[in-house]
Design an enzyme around this catalytic site. Structure first.
Site, short mmCIF file in Angstrom:
data_model
loop_
_atom_site.label_atom_id
_atom_site.label_comp_id
_atom_site.label_asym_id
_atom_site.label_seq_id
_atom_site.Cartn_x
_atom_site.Cartn_y
_atom_site.Cartn_z
N THR A 18 111.09 -0.10 -12.05
CA THR A 18 112.03 0.95 -11.64
C THR A 18 111.83 2.22 -12.46
OG1 THR A 18 113.73 0.02 -13.08
CG2 THR A 18 113.73 -0.70 -10.79
N GLN A 69 111.34 6.08 -11.25
CA GLN A 69 112.10 7.24 -11.72
C GLN A 69 111.16 8.38 -12.09
OE1 GLN A 69 115.31 6.93 -10.79
NE2 GLN A 69 116.01 7.49 -12.81
N GLY A 103 116.47 8.53 -21.90
CA GLY A 103 116.73 8.71 -20.47
C GLY A 103 115.48 9.16 -19.74
N GLY A 154 122.72 7.43 -18.60
CA GLY A 154 123.35 6.18 -18.18
C GLY A 154 123.05 5.01 -19.09
N ILE A 160 122.65 5.42 -8.44
CA ILE A 160 122.36 6.35 -7.35
C ILE A 160 120.90 6.24 -6.92
CG2 ILE A 160 124.18 7.93 -8.03
CD1 ILE A 160 122.00 9.74 -9.26
N GLY A 161 120.33 5.08 -7.23
CA GLY A 161 118.92 4.88 -6.92
C GLY A 161 118.10 4.77 -8.19
N ASN A 217 112.76 -1.35 -17.60
CA ASN A 217 112.19 -2.05 -16.45
C ASN A 217 111.02 -1.22 -15.93
OD1 ASN A 217 111.56 -2.80 -13.74
ND2 ASN A 217 113.58 -3.76 -13.52
N GLU A 266 115.35 12.37 -15.35
CA GLU A 266 115.13 13.78 -15.09
C GLU A 266 113.82 14.33 -15.61
OE1 GLU A 266 119.36 15.79 -15.28
OE2 GLU A 266 119.38 13.87 -16.30
#
Lengths: 694, 330, 167
Positions: free
Chosen positions: A589, A593, A657, A507, A464-465, A586, A660
Site C-alpha cells: 500500500t 501511496q 508520512g 495518520g 480515504i484510500g 506495508n 503527500e
C-alpha cells in the site's frame, strides 16, 4: 528517543483488508448507507459573484408534487455560530461568490428535487466583483500566519546584497494554477435529526473533525453529533474539513421531520463548494557561487484567498527546509477575492512551492554548467536551514544517488533539445521531494480483549484510500505482539474514540502512536494474562524529540519526457521516485501511496487547471471532461522505491508520512525533463502542447 | 431535467411523425449527449422518441461500390467493422479516437453526428450563449477559447463541432440519408453542417423531425490509405484541440488526389478543399504538404488564447500527409 | 412520469418503477439499492458507473432506465462466482489496483468487457495495423482503459492486474 516497535506485521505486504468489499463495490460509501424513506436535496446556486439576494420566488417549486420544502435564507433554521463564514449557510441575503448556496429543494425523489430547484427564481442586486489573482493587486496583504500556523515571512542575512555579489543568479517567476481535488467520490452526506441530535453519514477525512466543527455551528454539544464514515472515495484534502453542503444537509434534515436527507454534490457543484488549491505566483531568486553553492535564496509568493475566509497556502514551506543558504527570504502575500473558499489539496504548500523551487534549481544547474543532481547534493542542508535543528534523519542525497543509478542518469548528456526518436524529442529531469513528519494531538485509542482472543482496537480514524484499515491493523498487531488476525480494527465513526483528521500525512504517526500507547497501557494494567473484556484507552503522547530534531521525509523524482516535434504533444513514458520516509509499514500500500502521489503530480504537470473566467467569477471548465485529470493512457511506467531509513525519533513505528510526498517535486521533474527534451523552459503549469509550438 | 414522455419507436415513419408533429419532441439514440444536456438544462424535450432500436444497425455494401452505415450502428461496432477497417481506416480511427470504449458501445452513428459543441459556456446555462439562447451574447469570444474555432466563426459564435467521426466522413465525401415527413433526402456531409453566422443555434440543415437513418460512403479506393490523427490535451478520452482526417492517392512521387478535413477548428468539420487543390499534382515533399496546409490556414482567424491552433493544425496536417505518403511508399 | 420496467441485475429479475428521467445508474442505486455501480460525474466523463450491459461494458449515467426495460446488467458485485472473486477482481487485489475503491467496480467491469473486446478482435486507437489481430500490450491496455478515471493514481497497478489476467 522512542523504543521502536519490533516489526513483525509491520513491513509485511498485506493485501488490503477492505479490498474484497471494494473490488466488488459493496463497501458502503456515504451516500450508499442504507437509510429508510429518505428525502433528496438539490441546491440552488448563486449566479452572481458578489451582491445580495433581493427576492426568491419558490412558488413553482413548492407547488410541484413530491416537493417537501424549499429552503432559503428567509426560512432556514438559524445557525449558532458565524465564526466560519464558509459554513454560514442560508443565514443572510449576502452573496460572496458565484455558486454559493442560495436555496435548496427537498423532495421525494432526486429527479423531482433537481427539477424543482431549476424552477426557483432568484433575483439579485449585483455588486462589482474581483475574481482574478493579480500580482499587481492593490489589496495584497500579509496574513498573520500561514495555513498551519507557519510564519508568513522569514528572513536571514542580506539576500539583496548576496544576490548582487553572486557569481551566478537565477531570477524567475513561476505560476501554478487553481486546481481542484476532484476525488472520484463526490462529496456526499446523509443527514438525520432525532431526539439525540444530528447523525451524518459523511464522506470525510475526519469523522471527529466534522463533529467538532459542525457542533458549534448548529449550537449542539459535540456529543449530539454522530458522524459515520467507514469508507471514503478519496479526498486529497477537500474532505479534510466539512463544507457548506454538510451544513445545508443538516439544515434540510432539521426541516425533514426526522426523515434522513440524502445529498451528494454534483461534480459541477464541487467546483464552487468543496474547495481547491489556490493559484500562486512565485518569484524565486537564487544566488550562487560558480560551484553552484547557494549564497542567497528568496521566494516571494503571491496567492489567492477568498474574502469570506482566509486561506493562506504555505507555499514557501518546502523551501525553508530544502537547501542551505546563508541569506534567505521567504514571504507570502494574499489577494482576497470574491471566489469560492480554497482548501487543502495534497501537500498544500510543498506541492506548488517545490514546483517553483525545483525548476529554479534546474535553471541554476544549467547556469552553472553542473549536473542538476550535483547542484542539489552541494546544497544539501546539514541542519534544518531556518531552525538550526539537526535532522532526525535526512537522506535526500541517498535518494538522488540511488535514483540516478536506477534511472540510468550517468548516461545523460545535459545538452537540451538534441535527442530525437521517430518525431519525438526526448529528455530527462530530476527534482527533490520533501514533506514534514506531522503528529496531530488528541487521538485516543481503545483496546479491548474480546472473548475469542482477538483484540478490538477502536479509533475514529479514516481510510480515504490510504490503506489505514490495513496499516493500522499491522501497527496494532505489533504493538500488542499478536498476529494481524487477532486484531479487530474499528475506524470511521465518532462512536469510536477521538481521532485527528487524515491530513498532513499524519495518520499513522498520530493514530499509530495512540495505539502503541494503548497497547503499552494494556500490558501495564493487565500483564500477560488479561481477562476477556479487559480494556484501556490511551492518547497520542507528545513526542519530546520533536523539539530536538527537524523531522522531514525526503525523496528524489526522475522523469522521462517526450515532446512531439510537430504537434507539441507531451508524454511521460517513465517516472521513478526514490523516497526516504522511515520504516515502511506495508510495502504494497505504501508503493501505491507514492506512485499515486507521483501520478497526481504528473496530472498536475500536464493537465490540471481550473479556468477562472474573471468576468463571471466562475470556473468554466467545471467537470471531468473539461478539467482534465490524467487518464490511464497518460501514465507510463511510474515506479517508486525507498531506501532503508532508520529513524528512532519520529514515532514508535519509525515511520514518516507518505501520503503527500509523492506529489511534491513531480511536476518539476516533468518540467525539467521537458526543458531537457526541447530547450524550452516552461515556468507556468500545466505544460501543454501549445508551449512547444511556434 | 423536466418531466418528459418516452416512446419507443416501432418504425422510422412513425418516429418521424411523432417528433415532427411536436416542436418539443426529440429523437433519442443512446442519449450520451442528449441526456447530458437534459441534466444541464441545455435541452428540455417534453417527448423522447427512442430510435436506437430501429433496424438501422447494419453496415451494407452499396451498389456502385460504396457502403451504407445504418444510423443505429454503435460506434464500437462500426469501428470494428472489417469493411471500414480495410477500406476506410480513417473512419475507424476517428471513431476510436472519440470518447471511451464504454461510451462507444452505446453511442450511435446518427447520434455521434448530431452531438453538440463542448463550448463550456454553451454547457453552463448561467452564462450567455447565442447557440443555446439566441441573442444572449457569446461568452466565449472574449473568454476561454482553447477549444474554439479559428476558421469560419462569426461574431455570434466561435464554437467548434466535437465529433471525430464527422471529420473523417466529411473528408471521404460521405452523404447523410435523412427521413422526414415528406420522405427521404440525401445531404452531402459537406453541406450538412452549418457555419454559425447570425444564427448559431442551428448546427445542421436538418429540419425538426428529420431523422438520420444512414450514412453513405462512396466508393473511394484510395481511402484505404487514409487515417485520422487527433491532437488533444490528454493522450486519450479528450476532445480534439485539432484533428486531421486525410486520404492520399500517390503515384510516381507525386500526389494524384487527396481528401483532407480538419476537426476542432470550426463550427463544422472543416473540409480543406484549398489544401486538396494544392496537393493535387504536387510532388511528395514536406514543402508541398506545408504549402497545402498554409493555403488552407491562410484564412484562419484565431482568438486571443487559441493562436496555437494555427501552427498545430498546420504541423499536424503535414505530419499526417507525410505518414500517408510513407505508408504508400511501402 | 412513472414507468414500470424490469431489469435483470446480477442474475436476478428486478421489477421497479422509475421516472422517465431516471438513469440506469440511479435506477440501480436509488431504486434497487445496488450500489456497486458508482456515480463519479453523472455525465459520462469518468467511467465509475461502468457495468456490463447486455454483455458489453457501458456507462449507465447517461442511459435512461426506461430505454433499457428488460436489459441484463452485471455489476462488479455480480461478477463474483459462488463467493469466489472474479479473476479480474482478484488481480486488482493482488496488484493493489485501487486505493479509495470508488472507481474500482467500474474499472473491474471495464476490464472484463475490454478483455472480451480484445478477444473479439476489436481494434483501439493505438492499434498500429487495423487489418491485423490485436496484441494486448501495455499501450493497448492503457488506451482501452482510459475511459475509467482514477484519481488515486492506481493506473500502473491496474495495468499490471489486467496484464496478468490477459496472460
Amino acid at each position: 528517543m522512542t523504543g521502536l516497535l519490533e516489526p513483525h506485521a509491520i513491513g509485511q505486504s498485506l493485501t488490503r483488508l477492505d479490498g474484497p468489499a471494494k473490488v466488488t463495490g459493496t463497501a458502503p460509501y456515504a451516500f450508499e448507507q442504507p437509510v429508510g424513506d429518505p428525502l433528496h436535496l438539490f441546491p440552488v446556486q448563486a449566479t452572481i459573484a458578489r451582491g445580495r439576494v433581493t427576492a426568491i420566488d419558490s412558488s413553482a417549486a413548492e407547488a410541484m408534487p413530491g416537493v417537501a420544502g424549499v429552503l432559503t435564507h428567509t426560512n432556514a433554521p438559524r445557525l449558532a455560530s458565524d465564526e466560519d463564514r464558509e459554513l454560514w449557510v442560508l443565514q443572510s441575503d449576502q452573496v460572496a461568490f458565484r455558486g454559493q448556496f442560495v436555496a435548496a429543494v427537498l423532495a421525494e425523489t432526486p429527479e423531482i428535487a433537481r427539477h424543482a430547484a431549476s424552477l426557483v427564481r432568484v433575483e439579485y442586486a449585483e455588486e462589482p466583483h474581483e475574481a482574478e489573482l493579480r500580482a499587481d493587486s492593490a489589496k495584497l496583504y500579509a496574513p498573520d500566519e500561514l495555513l498551519a500556523g507557519e510564519p508568513t515571512n522569514t528572513f536571514e542575512g542580506d539576500v539583496d546584497g548576496a544576490l548582487a555579489a553572486a557569481a551566478v543568479t537565477v531570477d524567475q517567476t513561476y505560476t501554478t494554477p487553481m486546481e481542484h481535488n476532484n476525488p472520484m467520490e463526490p462529496h456526499a452526506t446523509i443527514a438525520r435529526w432525532d431526539e439525540d441530535g444530528l447523525t451524518l453519514y459523511d464522506s470525510t477525512q475526519g469523522a471527529h473533525t466534522v463533529r467538532v466543527t459542525l457542533a458549534p455551528v448548529f449550537g449542539l454539544d459535540p456529543r449530539q453529533v454522530r458522524v459515520i464514515a467507514p469508507y471514503v472515495g478519496g479526498g486529497f484534502g477537500s474532505k479534510g474539513m466539512p463544507h457548506a453542503h454538510n451544513v445545508l444537509a443538516g439544515l434540510a434534515a432539521r426541516m425533514a421531520g426526522g426523515r434522513p436527507v440524502k445529498f451528494a454534490l454534483t461534480r459541477q457543484q464541487m467546483y464552487s463548494i468543496a474547495g481547491y488549491r489556490p493559484p500562486t505566483i512565485q518569484r524565486i531568486q537564487l544566488g550562487a557561487g560558480a560551484d553552484g553553492r547557494l549564497t542567497a535564496l528568496a521566494q516571494d509568493v503571491i496567492e489567492l484567498s477568498s474574502k469570506i475566509k482566509e486561506y493562506a497556502e504555505p507555499t514557501g514551506k518546502g523551501t525553508r527546509v530544502m537547501y542551505a543558504a546563508p541569506h534567505r527570504r521567504i514571504t507570502h502575500r494574499l489577494d482576497p477575492l470574491d471566489v469560492p473558499v480554497p482548501t487543502w489539496m495534497r501537500a498544500p504548500g510543498e506541492c506548488p512551492g517545490m514546483f517553483a523551487l525545483e525548476v529554479a534549481m534546474d535553471e541554476l544547474a544549467v547556469a552553472c554548467g553542473l549536473d542538476p543532481i550535483e547542484v542539489r547534493v552541494r546544497n544539501d542542508a546539514e541542519v534544518s536551514p531556518e531552525s538550526g535543528l539537526p535532522w532526525s534523519s535526512r537522506n535526500l542525497v541517498a535518494c538522488l544517488r540511488e535514483g540516478a543509478r536506477r534511472f540510468g542518469w550517468e548516461r545523460r548528456d545535459p545538452t537540451p533539445g538534441v535527442r530525437r526518436d521517430n518525431g519525438w524529442l526526448i529528455g530527462t529531469g530530476v527534482a527533490s521531494s520533501t514533506y514534514p513528519v506531522y503528529r496531530l494531538p488528541g487521538s485516543v485509542a481503545m483496546i479491548r480483549l474480546l472473548g475469542d482472543g482477538r483484540y478490538r482496537v477502536s479509533i475514529g480514524a479514516a481510510d480515504i484510500g490510504t490503506g489505514t484499515w490495513t496499516a493500522l491493523t499491522q501497527v496494532a498487531a505489533d504493538a500488542l505482539g499478536v498476529p494481524c488476525e487477532r486484531v479487530d480494527l474499528r475506524i470511521g465513526d465518532t462512536a469510536l474514540p477521538m481521532a485527528s483528521v487524515e491530513g498532513g500525512s499524519s495518520g499513522i504517526t498520530s493514530w499509530g502512536s495512540a495505539i502503541v500507547a494503548a497497547a503499552q497501557a494494556f500490558r501495564d494494567q493487565y500483564g500477560t494474562e488479561p481477562a476477556d473484556g479487559a480494556e484501556v484507552v490511551a492518547e497520542t503522547p507528545d513526542n519530546p524529540d520533536a523539539a530536538r530534531f527537524a523531522m522531514q521525509a525526503f525523496g528524489a523524482q526522475f522523469a522521462e519526457v517526450r515532446v512531439h516535434v510537430d504537434t507539441g504533444e507531451i508524454r511521460v513514458p517513465r517516472m521513478l521516485g526514490v523516497f526516504a520516509a522511515g520504516r515502511i509499514i506495508n510495502p504494497r500500500t505504501a508503493r501505491s501511496q507514492f506512485i499515486g502521489g507521483m501520478t497526481m503530480g504528473l496530472s498536475m504537470a500536464l493537465h490540471e487547471q481550473s479556468v477562472m473566467d474573471p468576468r463571471f467569477g466562475l470556473v468554466v471548465n467545471h467537470d471531468l471532461a473539461e478539467y482534465h485529470i490524467a487518464a490511464n493512457a497518460d501514465v507510463g511506467d511510474v515506479d517508486a522505491i525507498w531506501i532503508d531509513e532508520h529513524d528512532p525519533y519520529v514515532n514508535p513505528m519509525g515511520s514518516k508520512g507518505i501520503g503527500e510526498i509523492g506529489i511534491v517535486g513531480a511536476a518539476a521533474a516533468v518540467a525539467n525533463a521537458a526543458y531537457h527534451a526541447t530547450g524550452i523552459r516552461v515556468r507556468d503549469l500545466p505544460i501543454t502542447a501549445d508551449r512547444f509550438l511556434s | 431535467m423536466i418531466p418528459f414522455e418516452y416512446l419507443r419507436a416501432e418504425d422510422a415513419a412513425s418516429a418521424v411523425a411523432a417528433v415532427a408533429s411536436r416542436p418539443t419532441a426529440a429523437f433519442l439514440g443512446a442519449g450520451t449527449n442528449l441526456v447530458d444536456h437534459m441534466k444541464l438544462g441545455v435541452a428540455s424535450p417534453e417527448l423522447l422518441v427512442d430510435v436506437s432500436r430501429l433496424p438501422f444497425d447494419e453496415v451494407e455494401p452499396l451498389p456502385g461500390g460504396g457502403v451504407r452505415i445504418g444510423a443505429a450502428v454503435r460506434n464500437s461496432d462500426l469501428a470494428a467493422d472489417p469493411i471500414l477497417r480495410s477500406r476506410y481506416p480513417a473512419v475507424s480511427r476517428a471513431l476510436l479516437a472519440g470518447a471511451s470504449a464504454q461510451l462507444r458501445n452505446l453511442a450511435t452513428t446518427g447520434g455521434n453526428l448530431l452531438q453538440r459543441t463542448r463550448c463550456v459556456y454553451f454547457q453552463d446555462v448561467t452564462t450567455p450563449c447565442n447557440k443555446r439562447e439566441p441573442g444572449s451574447g457569446c461568452s466565449a469570444i472574449d473568454g476561454y477559447t482553447r477549444y474554439h474555432a479559428i476558421l469560419g466563426a462569426s461574431s455570434a459564435c466561435v464554437a467548434t463541432h466535437p465529433s471525430d467521426l464527422a471529420v473523417a466522413l466529411t473528408a471521404l465525401d460521405a452523404t447523410v440519408v435523412v427521413l422526414g415527413v415528406h420522405g427521404e433526402r440525401q445531404i452531402p456531409l459537406a453541406d450538412f453542417y452549418r457555419l454559425p453566422g447570425d444564427d448559431p443555434h442551428r448546427d445542421t440543415v436538418l429540419e425538426h423531425g428529420e431523422l438520420i437513418i444512414a450514412v453513405d460512403l462512396p466508393d473511394l479506393p484510395f481511402a484505404a490509405r487514409s487515417t485520422y490523427r487527433k491532437v488533444r490535451d490528454r493522450a486519450s478520452y479528450a476532445f480534439a484541440l485539432v484533428s486531421v482526417a486525410a486520404a492520399l492517392d500517390v503515384a510516381d512521387g507525386s500526389v494524384r488526389d487527396a481528401r483532407v478535413a480538419f476537426g476542432g477548428v470550426a463550427h463544422k468539420p472543416w473540409r480543406a478543399t484549398r489544401a486538396e487543390e494544392v496537393l493535387r499534382g504536387a510532388p511528395i515533399s514536406d514543402e508541398s504538404f506545408l504549402q497545402a496546409a498554409e493555403a488552407e490556414l491562410a484564412g484562419a482567424r484565431p482568438l486571443a488564447g487559441n493562436e496555437f491552433k494555427v501552427p498545430m493544425a498546420r504541423n499536424t496536417l503535414v505530419a499526417v500527409l507525410r505518414e500517408l505518403a510513407q505508408e504508400e511508399a511501402r | 412520469m412513472d414507468v414500470r420496467i424490469q431489469l435483470h441485475v446480477d442474475g436476478e429479475w428486478r421489477a421497479l418503477t422509475v421516472d422517465t428521467r431516471t438513469t440506469l445508474l440511479d435506477a440501480l442505486r436509488d431504486r434497487l439499492g445496488v450500489m456497486s455501480a458508482k456515480k463519479g460525474c453523472d455525465h459520462g466523463q469518468c467511467g465509475a458507473c461502468t457495468v456490463l450491459l447486455d454483455g458489453r461494458r457501458a456507462t449507465t449515467c447517461l442511459a435512461l432506465a426506461v430505454a433499457y426495460d428488460g436489459a441484463e446488467i452485471t455489476t462488479a458485485q455480480g461478477l463474483t462466482n459462488g463467493g469466489m472473486p472474479h479473476p479480474v477482481s482478484q488481480a486488482f487485489l493482488d496488484h493493489d489496483g485501487f486505493q479509495c475503491g470508488y472507481c474500482t467496480p467500474g474499472q473491474v467491469c471495464s476490464a472484463v468487457g475490454m478483455l472480451d473486446e480484445v478477444k473479439a478482435g476489436q481494434p483501439s486507437y493505438v492499434t498500429r495495423d487495423l487489418a491485423r489481430s490485436v496484441e494486448l500490450n501495455d499501450e493497448e491496455i492503457r488506451e482501452r482503459m482510459s475511459g475509467n478515471l482514477c484519481r488515486c493514481g492506481a493506473y500502473v497497478n491496474i495495468v499490471a492486474a489486467i496484464r496478468e489476467v490477459a496472460r
